[in-house]
Design an enzyme around this catalytic site. Structure first.
Site, mmCIF file in Angstrom:
data_model
loop_
_atom_site.group_PDB
_atom_site.id
_atom_site.type_symbol
_atom_site.label_atom_id
_atom_site.label_comp_id
_atom_site.label_asym_id
_atom_site.label_seq_id
_atom_site.Cartn_x
_atom_site.Cartn_y
_atom_site.Cartn_z
ATOM 1 N N LYS A 1 0.804 -1.228 0.000
ATOM 2 C CA LYS A 1 0.000 0.000 0.000
ATOM 3 C C LYS A 1 0.838 1.280 0.000
ATOM 4 C CE LYS A 1 -3.562 -0.484 -0.630
ATOM 5 N NZ LYS A 1 -3.925 -0.705 -2.054
ATOM 6 N N HIS B 1 7.121 -7.222 -2.360
ATOM 7 C CA HIS B 1 6.973 -6.446 -1.124
ATOM 8 C C HIS B 1 8.036 -6.882 -0.106
ATOM 9 C CE1 HIS B 1 3.294 -4.589 -2.343
ATOM 10 N NE2 HIS B 1 2.514 -5.635 -2.190
ATOM 11 N N PHE C 1 -4.548 8.481 -10.918
ATOM 12 C CA PHE C 1 -5.281 7.592 -10.021
ATOM 13 C C PHE C 1 -6.701 7.304 -10.491
ATOM 14 C CE2 PHE C 1 -7.856 6.445 -6.380
ATOM 15 C CZ PHE C 1 -7.111 5.420 -5.843
ATOM 16 N N GLY D 1 -6.073 7.205 -3.076
ATOM 17 C CA GLY D 1 -4.853 7.620 -3.760
ATOM 18 C C GLY D 1 -4.458 9.062 -3.502
#
Length: 298
Positions: free
Chosen positions: A61, A114, A235, A256
């Site tokens: 995220k 990640h 976005f 966003g």
């Protein structure tokens, strides 16, 4: 779309699982079973990196979908082919067999992860593959991760923001501690094969960020191409196209924006996060790059 079908299936399986089965602990870090398995993490070192791989690294995220590397450097047809061949190009997603499939992918491969640096395959560093590490301020990351975790049912529907905040601060969330992530990647700050950029930088000046990224990966991108990528990866456009990712797509793109945390954090949470940041990463060069004073103070 094959990808959205796979994601939807995983999503439905995940919903049927008991809460305790939605994450698993591996080597001291929690991972989501919806995409990862202990088997793939065990065999991750069998992955053979290539010198010309494009590796996109981010804490969950942190806005990597905004990092536009996907459609920046690959035609739509080629992207479809890449996705079909490797199911998903996240290094730690899927089954161990996928590493063999990835051997068959044409260069340049675009690979996302990640993972913290010490958990990445050794070959990535041995081959000196170029990496883009994308970071986002911790307050917005925590809020975004909370909504996402709830959306894909990583956490219980009943879990509140207050409870999640405590888990985030102590690193008891999927993929582990945000603060450890910064500390570990900070050790690579002087590595010329690794380019660090923040979500906030990209939001403020997408065109110039794109140029820097293209230059780093030795990609020739025209001004027109840059303009069209900025449009495509705005976005709102991405949110409108999220349908191609099925249910998960609807959860991926929420707001966003920079500063969303201001409407969520309580006074004591602000103090707690400020203290945690100060104690762990504020003095590191990478911590300074996050401009905490600018983005995380009212």
């Amino acid at each position: 779309h094959a990808l959205s079908k796979v994601l939807d299936e995983r999503f439905e399986e995940n919903e049927k699982k008991a809460l305790s089965e939605r994450t698993f602990m591996y080597d001291g870090v929690l991972y989501p079973t919806i995409v990862c398995s202990p088997e793939i993490l065990k065999s991750i070192h069998t992955f053979r990196a290539r010198k010309d791989d494009i590796i996109l690294v981010s804490y969950p995220k942190s806005g990597k979908h905004y990092s536009f590397a996907r459609n920046a450097f690959v035609s739509k047809q080629r992207l479809q082919k890449l996705l079909e061949l490797s199911r998903t190009l996240f290094l730690e997603f899927g089954e161990p067999e996928k590493f063999e499939r990835m051997e068959k992918l044409p260069s340049r491969r675009i690979i996302k992860t990640h993972l913290m640096p010490q958990k990445l395959p050794k070959s990535v560093f041995e081959q000196k593959a170029k990496m883009l590490v994308l970071l986002r301020n911790p307050k917005d990351t925590a809020v975004s991760f909370f909504h996402f975790s709830k959306g894909i049912k990583l956490i219980s529907d009943q879990e509140t923001w207050d409870e999640y905040f405590e888990a985030f601060i102590t690193g008891k969330v999927a993929y582990g501690s945000y603060f450890d992530y910064i500390v570990e990647w900070n050790k690579y700050l002087d590595d010329s094969n690794i380019f660090f950029i923040t979500y906030e930088e990209i939001k403020e000046d997408p065109a110039s960020s794109l140029k820097k990224i293209a230059k780093f990966f030795d990609l020739s991108v025209t001004e027109e191409k840059i303009e069209s990528i900025v449009k495509e990866t705005h976005f709102e456009s991405m949110k409108n196209n999220a349908g191609t990712l099925g249910k998960v797509g609807q959860i991926l793109f929420r707001k966003g924006i920079v500063g969303d945390w201001t409407s969520v954090f309580s006074e004591s949470q602000n103090e707690k996060m400020d203290r945690k940041f100060e104690e762990t990463v504020a003095k590191t060069k990478l911590g300074m790059k996050l401009k905490y004073e600018v983005y995380c103070k009212n």
